[in-house]
Design a protein around this motif. Structure first.
Motif, PDB file in Angstrom:
ATOM      1  N   THR A   1      54.514 -21.634   5.553  1.00  0.00           N
ATOM      2  CA  THR A   1      54.673 -20.878   4.381  1.00  0.00           C
ATOM      3  C   THR A   1      54.430 -21.719   3.105  1.00  0.00           C
ATOM      4  O   THR A   1      54.454 -21.028   1.996  1.00  0.00           O
TER       5      THR A   1
ATOM      6  N   SER B   1      43.681  -4.783   9.790  1.00  0.00           N
ATOM      7  CA  SER B   1      43.396  -5.751   8.463  1.00  0.00           C
ATOM      8  C   SER B   1      44.443  -6.851   8.339  1.00  0.00           C
ATOM      9  O   SER B   1      45.652  -6.452   8.843  1.00  0.00           O
ATOM     10  N   GLN B   2      44.122  -7.895   8.615  1.00  0.00           N
ATOM     11  CA  GLN B   2      44.843  -9.173   8.900  1.00  0.00           C
ATOM     12  C   GLN B   2      45.110  -9.865   7.618  1.00  0.00           C
ATOM     13  O   GLN B   2      44.216 -10.250   6.956  1.00  0.00           O
ATOM     14  N   PRO B   3      46.054 -10.309   7.072  1.00  0.00           N
ATOM     15  CA  PRO B   3      46.434 -11.248   5.957  1.00  0.00           C
ATOM     16  C   PRO B   3      46.047 -12.517   6.222  1.00  0.00           C
ATOM     17  O   PRO B   3      46.009 -12.807   7.569  1.00  0.00           O
ATOM     18  N   ALA B   4      45.825 -13.376   5.307  1.00  0.00           N
ATOM     19  CA  ALA B   4      45.487 -14.664   5.279  1.00  0.00           C
ATOM     20  C   ALA B   4      46.762 -15.567   6.089  1.00  0.00           C
ATOM     21  O   ALA B   4      48.017 -15.044   5.908  1.00  0.00           O
ATOM     22  N   VAL B   5      46.568 -16.552   6.717  1.00  0.00           N
ATOM     23  CA  VAL B   5      47.562 -17.242   7.341  1.00  0.00           C
ATOM     24  C   VAL B   5      47.323 -18.824   7.163  1.00  0.00           C
ATOM     25  O   VAL B   5      46.064 -19.111   7.605  1.00  0.00           O
TER      26      VAL B   5
ATOM     27  N   GLN C   1      39.064  -7.930   8.029  1.00  0.00           N
ATOM     28  CA  GLN C   1      39.190  -7.161   9.115  1.00  0.00           C
ATOM     29  C   GLN C   1      39.062  -8.029  10.576  1.00  0.00           C
ATOM     30  O   GLN C   1      38.064  -8.782  10.687  1.00  0.00           O
ATOM     31  N   TYR C   2      39.811  -7.634  11.421  1.00  0.00           N
ATOM     32  CA  TYR C   2      39.623  -8.355  12.491  1.00  0.00           C
ATOM     33  C   TYR C   2      40.026  -7.318  13.763  1.00  0.00           C
ATOM     34  O   TYR C   2      40.408  -6.429  13.755  1.00  0.00           O
TER      35      TYR C   2
ATOM     36  N   ALA D   1      41.969 -13.521   4.978  1.00  0.00           N
ATOM     37  CA  ALA D   1      42.402 -12.271   5.314  1.00  0.00           C
ATOM     38  C   ALA D   1      41.267 -11.502   5.548  1.00  0.00           C
ATOM     39  O   ALA D   1      40.100 -11.886   5.145  1.00  0.00           O
TER      40      ALA D   1
END
Length: 170
Positions: free
Chosen positions: A87, A7-11, A105-106, A103
């Motif tokens: 940021t 699970s990847q957060p938004a970037v 699933q990756y 964000a």
């Protein structure tokens, strides 16, 4: 292929992009293709920028995003975006653009040595299906961190690719 599902957060990324066939003039994985030239143009801008961006950089990891569309399959055209994670948006120079990686699933794929410059992604759909997944969105990104040593030292290099995925539909 070494693959893990996370699970990847938004970037949020700040950088520059190119749209077209990145291999048109230099048909291989080299610093002379459009991706290499785009990366160099961005790095030159960052080196010459008189704006201090240290306050908004989330890290010095370098991102390369490949975004596909209807012309990708038919004509080999797609967007490539390169940049750094940030940021905040309030101090991004006008010359740069921003992208939000969503964000979700990756599939996280670790690439080493010559695999980095291979066509590793051509078998990706089969590899995902074998594990019960399919591509979730028409893009992927690679993160070049301290493990990446450069094209001239590709045998010693590593990087990580991220592909948005969703459970495979029957």
């Amino acid at each position: 292929m070494e693959m893990e599902f996370i699970s990847q957060p938004a970037v949020i990324l700040m950088g520059m992009s190119f749209f077209g066939d990145p291999f048109k003039d230099a048909g291989d994985w080299s610093e002379n293709n459009e991706i290499g030239r785009l990366s160099q143009r961005f790095m030159d801008f960052m080196a010459a920028s008189h704006v201090s961006l240290e306050g908004i950089l989330a890290s010095r990891d370098f991102y390369e995003v490949h975004i596909y569309n209807a012309e990708t399959e038919a004509k080999g055209l797609f967007e490539v975006f390169v940049g750094y994670p940030i940021t905040a948006l309030n101090e991004v120079p006008l010359e740069l653009s921003c992208k939000l990686l969503p964000a979700g699933q990756y599939a996280q794929v670790n690439l080493r040595g010559e695999t980095i410059i291979s066509d590793w992604y051509k078998d990706l759909d089969r590899d995902l299906a074998d594990r019960g997944w399919q591509r979730g969105r028409p893009f992927f990104f690679q993160v070049y961190d301290r493990r990446y040593k450069g094209m001239d030292r590709i045998a010693e290099s590593e990087l990580t690719a991220y592909i948005p995925v969703e459970p495979r539909q029957a």
